[in-house]
Design a protein around this motif. Structure first.
Motif, PDB file in Angstrom:
ATOM      1  N   SER A  46      30.259  39.179  25.545  1.00 16.84           N
ATOM      2  CA  SER A  46      31.053  37.996  25.209  1.00 16.84           C
ATOM      3  C   SER A  46      32.072  37.699  26.298  1.00 16.84           C
ATOM      4  CB  SER A  46      31.783  38.209  23.871  1.00 16.84           C
ATOM      5  OG  SER A  46      30.867  38.390  22.829  1.00 16.84           O
ATOM      6  N   VAL A  47      32.530  38.750  26.976  1.00 25.34           N
ATOM      7  CA  VAL A  47      33.536  38.608  28.029  1.00 25.34           C
ATOM      8  C   VAL A  47      33.111  39.458  29.219  1.00 25.34           C
ATOM      9  CG1 VAL A  47      35.966  38.904  28.663  1.00 25.34           C
ATOM     10  CG2 VAL A  47      35.363  38.236  26.331  1.00 25.34           C
ATOM     11  N   PHE A  48      33.275  38.898  30.402  1.00 26.11           N
ATOM     12  CA  PHE A  48      32.888  39.540  31.647  1.00 26.11           C
ATOM     13  C   PHE A  48      34.159  39.787  32.459  1.00 26.11           C
ATOM     14  CE2 PHE A  48      29.626  38.938  35.353  1.00 26.11           C
ATOM     15  CZ  PHE A  48      29.480  40.318  35.435  1.00 26.11           C
ATOM     16  N   LEU A  49      34.442  41.047  32.809  1.00 25.43           N
ATOM     17  CA  LEU A  49      35.625  41.406  33.584  1.00 25.43           C
ATOM     18  C   LEU A  49      35.199  41.893  34.960  1.00 25.43           C
ATOM     19  CD1 LEU A  49      37.604  43.435  30.862  1.00 25.43           C
ATOM     20  CD2 LEU A  49      37.649  40.972  31.289  1.00 25.43           C
ATOM     21  N   MET A  50      35.849  41.391  36.009  1.00 20.22           N
ATOM     22  CA  MET A  50      35.490  41.770  37.377  1.00 20.22           C
ATOM     23  C   MET A  50      36.759  42.160  38.137  1.00 20.22           C
ATOM     24  SD  MET A  50      32.619  38.857  38.191  1.00 20.22           S
ATOM     25  CE  MET A  50      31.706  39.928  39.295  1.00 20.22           C
ATOM     26  N   ASP A  51      36.807  43.432  38.573  1.00 24.99           N
ATOM     27  CA  ASP A  51      38.001  43.961  39.232  1.00 24.99           C
ATOM     28  C   ASP A  51      37.764  44.073  40.741  1.00 24.99           C
ATOM     29  OD1 ASP A  51      40.415  45.053  39.798  1.00 24.99           O
ATOM     30  OD2 ASP A  51      40.097  46.940  38.727  1.00 24.99           O
ATOM     31  N   GLU A  52      38.135  43.022  41.482  1.00 30.41           N
ATOM     32  CA  GLU A  52      37.988  42.957  42.936  1.00 30.41           C
ATOM     33  C   GLU A  52      36.606  43.432  43.393  1.00 30.41           C
ATOM     34  OE1 GLU A  52      41.374  43.314  45.425  1.00 30.41           O
ATOM     35  OE2 GLU A  52      42.544  44.302  43.868  1.00 30.41           O
ATOM     36  N   PRO A  53      35.533  42.822  42.877  1.00 29.88           N
ATOM     37  CA  PRO A  53      34.186  43.323  43.178  1.00 29.88           C
ATOM     38  C   PRO A  53      33.755  43.141  44.629  1.00 29.88           C
ATOM     39  CG  PRO A  53      34.059  41.217  42.034  1.00 29.88           C
ATOM     40  CD  PRO A  53      35.498  41.622  42.020  1.00 29.88           C
ATOM     41  N   VAL A  58      29.552  32.651  30.494  1.00 28.94           N
ATOM     42  CA  VAL A  58      30.300  33.771  29.908  1.00 28.94           C
ATOM     43  C   VAL A  58      31.771  33.665  30.285  1.00 28.94           C
ATOM     44  CG1 VAL A  58      30.520  36.284  29.822  1.00 28.94           C
ATOM     45  CG2 VAL A  58      28.265  35.236  30.059  1.00 28.94           C
ATOM     46  N   THR A  59      32.646  33.861  29.329  1.00 30.12           N
ATOM     47  CA  THR A  59      34.083  33.927  29.599  1.00 30.12           C
ATOM     48  C   THR A  59      34.331  35.055  30.596  1.00 30.12           C
ATOM     49  OG1 THR A  59      34.534  33.201  27.339  1.00 30.12           O
ATOM     50  CG2 THR A  59      36.364  34.181  28.569  1.00 30.12           C
ATOM     51  N   THR A  60      34.982  34.742  31.714  1.00 21.81           N
ATOM     52  CA  THR A  60      35.131  35.714  32.793  1.00 21.81           C
ATOM     53  C   THR A  60      36.578  35.786  33.256  1.00 21.81           C
ATOM     54  OG1 THR A  60      32.875  35.277  33.554  1.00 21.81           O
ATOM     55  CG2 THR A  60      34.355  36.358  35.110  1.00 21.81           C
ATOM     56  N   VAL A  61      37.074  37.015  33.392  1.00 23.25           N
ATOM     57  CA  VAL A  61      38.387  37.256  33.985  1.00 23.25           C
ATOM     58  C   VAL A  61      38.147  38.031  35.273  1.00 23.25           C
ATOM     59  CG1 VAL A  61      40.710  38.181  33.680  1.00 23.25           C
ATOM     60  CG2 VAL A  61      39.432  37.347  31.689  1.00 23.25           C
ATOM     61  N   TYR A  62      38.553  37.439  36.391  1.00 23.13           N
ATOM     62  CA  TYR A  62      38.238  37.956  37.726  1.00 23.13           C
ATOM     63  C   TYR A  62      39.538  38.290  38.441  1.00 23.13           C
ATOM     64  CZ  TYR A  62      35.880  37.920  42.348  1.00 23.13           C
ATOM     65  OH  TYR A  62      35.365  38.237  43.590  1.00 23.13           O
ATOM     66  N   VAL A  63      39.671  39.521  38.897  1.00 24.41           N
ATOM     67  CA  VAL A  63      40.890  39.978  39.568  1.00 24.41           C
ATOM     68  C   VAL A  63      40.670  39.998  41.073  1.00 24.41           C
ATOM     69  CG1 VAL A  63      42.223  42.073  40.055  1.00 24.41           C
ATOM     70  CG2 VAL A  63      41.939  41.302  37.708  1.00 24.41           C
ATOM     71  N   THR A  64      41.623  39.454  41.819  1.00 23.10           N
ATOM     72  CA  THR A  64      41.569  39.499  43.276  1.00 23.10           C
ATOM     73  C   THR A  64      42.956  39.314  43.863  1.00 23.10           C
ATOM     74  OG1 THR A  64      40.515  38.543  45.252  1.00 23.10           O
ATOM     75  CG2 THR A  64      41.131  37.015  43.518  1.00 23.10           C
ATOM     76  N   HIS A  65      43.113  39.767  45.116  1.00 25.88           N
ATOM     77  CA  HIS A  65      44.325  39.448  45.873  1.00 25.88           C
ATOM     78  C   HIS A  65      43.999  38.452  46.976  1.00 25.88           C
ATOM     79  CE1 HIS A  65      42.409  42.666  48.232  1.00 25.88           C
ATOM     80  NE2 HIS A  65      42.914  42.034  49.276  1.00 25.88           N
ATOM     81  N   ASP A  66      42.730  38.012  47.032  1.00 24.70           N
ATOM     82  CA  ASP A  66      42.242  37.116  48.075  1.00 24.70           C
ATOM     83  C   ASP A  66      42.348  35.670  47.596  1.00 24.70           C
ATOM     84  OD1 ASP A  66      40.575  35.499  49.733  1.00 24.70           O
ATOM     85  OD2 ASP A  66      39.489  37.276  50.391  1.00 24.70           O
ATOM     86  N   GLN A  67      43.202  34.883  48.241  1.00 21.24           N
ATOM     87  CA  GLN A  67      43.425  33.513  47.793  1.00 21.24           C
ATOM     88  C   GLN A  67      42.182  32.647  47.952  1.00 21.24           C
ATOM     89  OE1 GLN A  67      45.536  30.860  50.477  1.00 21.24           O
ATOM     90  NE2 GLN A  67      46.111  32.614  51.717  1.00 21.24           N
ATOM     91  N   VAL A  68      41.342  32.934  48.959  1.00 20.37           N
ATOM     92  CA  VAL A  68      40.123  32.147  49.150  1.00 20.37           C
ATOM     93  C   VAL A  68      39.180  32.342  47.967  1.00 20.37           C
ATOM     94  CG1 VAL A  68      38.102  31.777  50.607  1.00 20.37           C
ATOM     95  CG2 VAL A  68      40.339  32.203  51.652  1.00 20.37           C
ATOM     96  N   GLU A  69      39.015  33.593  47.525  1.00 20.71           N
ATOM     97  CA  GLU A  69      38.196  33.856  46.340  1.00 20.71           C
ATOM     98  C   GLU A  69      38.747  33.098  45.134  1.00 20.71           C
ATOM     99  OE1 GLU A  69      37.424  37.949  45.377  1.00 20.71           O
ATOM    100  OE2 GLU A  69      37.082  38.481  47.461  1.00 20.71           O
ATOM    101  N   ALA A  70      40.060  33.154  44.962  1.00 22.24           N
ATOM    102  CA  ALA A  70      40.674  32.502  43.800  1.00 22.24           C
ATOM    103  C   ALA A  70      40.451  30.989  43.837  1.00 22.24           C
ATOM    104  CB  ALA A  70      42.165  32.821  43.755  1.00 22.24           C
ATOM    105  N   LEU A  71      40.717  30.376  44.972  1.00 25.72           N
ATOM    106  CA  LEU A  71      40.629  28.914  45.059  1.00 25.72           C
ATOM    107  C   LEU A  71      39.193  28.421  44.927  1.00 25.72           C
ATOM    108  CD1 LEU A  71      43.183  28.309  47.958  1.00 25.72           C
ATOM    109  CD2 LEU A  71      43.491  27.680  45.558  1.00 25.72           C
TER     110      LEU A  71
END
Length: 425
Positions: free
Chosen positions: A154-161, A186-199
């Motif tokens: 139901s939820v997909f979590l990604m920690d700086e993959p 799928v509802t996804t929460v994605y963690v990153t410190h990379d602004q390009v990935e985020a944007l």
């Protein structure tokens, strides 16, 4: 699919280390939410709380409208992809992909069919009989994503993959992840410190700082209309120019001036931000100017301008960056302090301050003695303005440079780093 809500969630570790502080965040059903921020801001801790790998010190976690704070991880129907991939080294790729379905007791024939179908979608079908140690980093991450997806969570979590991959591979996999997640819905929460990935990936971005939510909005909103100076400085390459200024309202002249310590920017009363700036008459503020809101001009023009000396040119292939030495005090981005909203010093008594503003406005162009900058504004130093150029042709290092300023794109923050004009979300 499921929505995720964190209500007043805090996490304090032994010794008083506060990793997350009173976080309120709602991830919509089917949304790709990116948690963005520097190392140590609480991103991974939030992900682990959602997964059930960490217990919050206080607050509530809701999954699909159901309270899940005390729910064991195996009952949350959440899949997580770690930075390392965390594959089982002794199992083949087929065995890694099949493992979650084997635990669920599914039929072996159905498992094989699902593994083959998913491996084709991820372009790893040729690796099914190999061990993880024989794969490239990109292939291992595809396997890790496949092992999470095959459970139909139901939820997909990604920690700086993507953080362990080289730049070219990160770009390719970033595109694949975005297409895959949106295709699955799928509802996804994605963690990153990379602004390009985020944007490039996010439907919305949650900018975090010292365990607190600094800003929240679409990529366009947090980049072009940031709520704080920290968000403005964290997003964008090159980084935004942050200048230390003081506001002066001139009722008789019909304008507001931002004194930049020897140079100034002037805004007419017709500018909708002037009303909010006038309330800061005589007080220090932070002025944000992106590199592409400045452009060199050869002769004086109508409108706002800054002057300086070209100190250096950088060639980046698709663009040039000019470093222009000016007498404008610059706020050091590294010195922007994070003061919790509920602990920030109130700058002044509101009614007394408004009386003072009205008095100052009646005095026309007479200037008040400015207050010293708050510690939260950061350290001031004389430094360069960074300007984006299409070409370095005709520019000579050491020569004077006149810069036209697109005032409509200039951002104004108070001395605590919060936007002075209202931010629409």
């Amino acid at each position: 699919m499921a929505a995720v809500s964190l209500e007043s969630v805090s996490k304090v570790y032994p010794g008083g280390v506060r990793a997350v502080s009173d976080l309120r965040l709602h991830v919509r059903d089917g949304e790709l939410m990116v948690l963005l921020g520097p190392s140590g801001c609480g991103k991974s801790t939030i992900l682990r709380i959602i997964a059930g790998l960490e217990e919050p010190t206080s607050g509530e976690l809701w999954l699909d409208g159901q309270l899940a704070t005390d729910l064991p991880p195996r009952e949350r129907n959440i899949a997580m992809v770690f930075q390392s991939g965390a594959l089982y080294p002794h199992r083949s790729i087929q065995g890694n992909l099949a493992f979650p379905l084997e635990l669920a007791g599914e039929d072996p024939d159905e498992i094989r069919a699902k593994v083959v179908e998913l491996s084709r979608a991820l372009q790893i079908e040729q690796t099914l009989d190999r061990l993880p140690g024989s794969l490239s980093g990109g292939q291992r991450q595809r396997v890790a994503m496949g092992r999470a997806i095959i459970r139909e969570p139901s939820v997909f979590l990604m920690d700086e993959p993507l953080s362990n991959l080289d730049a070219a591979l990160r770009t390719d996999l970033r595109l694949e992840i975005g297409a895959l997640v949106r295709g699955l819905g799928v509802t996804t929460v994605y963690v990153t410190h990379d602004q390009v990935e985020a944007l490039t990936l996010a439907d919305r971005i949650a900018v975090l700082r010292d365990g607190r939510l600094e800003d929240l909005g679409t990529p366009t909103q947090v980049y072009e209309d940031p709520a704080t100076a920290f968000t403005a400085a964290f997003l964008g390459a090159p980084q935004i120019n942050l200048l230390a200024g003081t506001v002066y309202a001139h009722l008789g002249e019909g304008s507001v001036t931002i004194d930049l310590g020897g140079q100034e920017l002037r805004l007419p009363w017709t500018d909708p931000r002037v009303e909010h700036l006038a309330h800061h008459h005589g007080f220090p503020i932070i002025v944000g100017v992106r590199a592409d809101a400045l452009h060199p001009v050869s002769d004086p023009e109508e409108g706002a301008e800054l002057t300086g000396r070209l100190r250096a040119l950088e060639y980046h292939g698709h663009e040039w960056l000019a470093h222009v030495e000016t007498d404008v005090p610059v706020v050091d981005r590294d010195e922007l302090e994070a003061a919790p909203r509920d602990q920030r010093e109130t700058p002044r008594d509101e009614s007394a301050f408004l009386d003072r503003v009205r008095s100052m406005l009646r005095l026309g162009s007479r200037r008040a003695e400015p207050e010293p900058p708050s510690d939260h504004v950061g350290a001031h130093r004389r430094s360069d303005l960074v300007v984006r150029l299409r070409s370095g042709h005709g520019q000579k290092v050491g020569a004077p440079m006149r810069l036209a300023v697109d005032v409509s794109r200039v951002l104004f923050f108070d001395r605590e780093g919060r936007r002075i004009d209202p931010v629409q979300r």
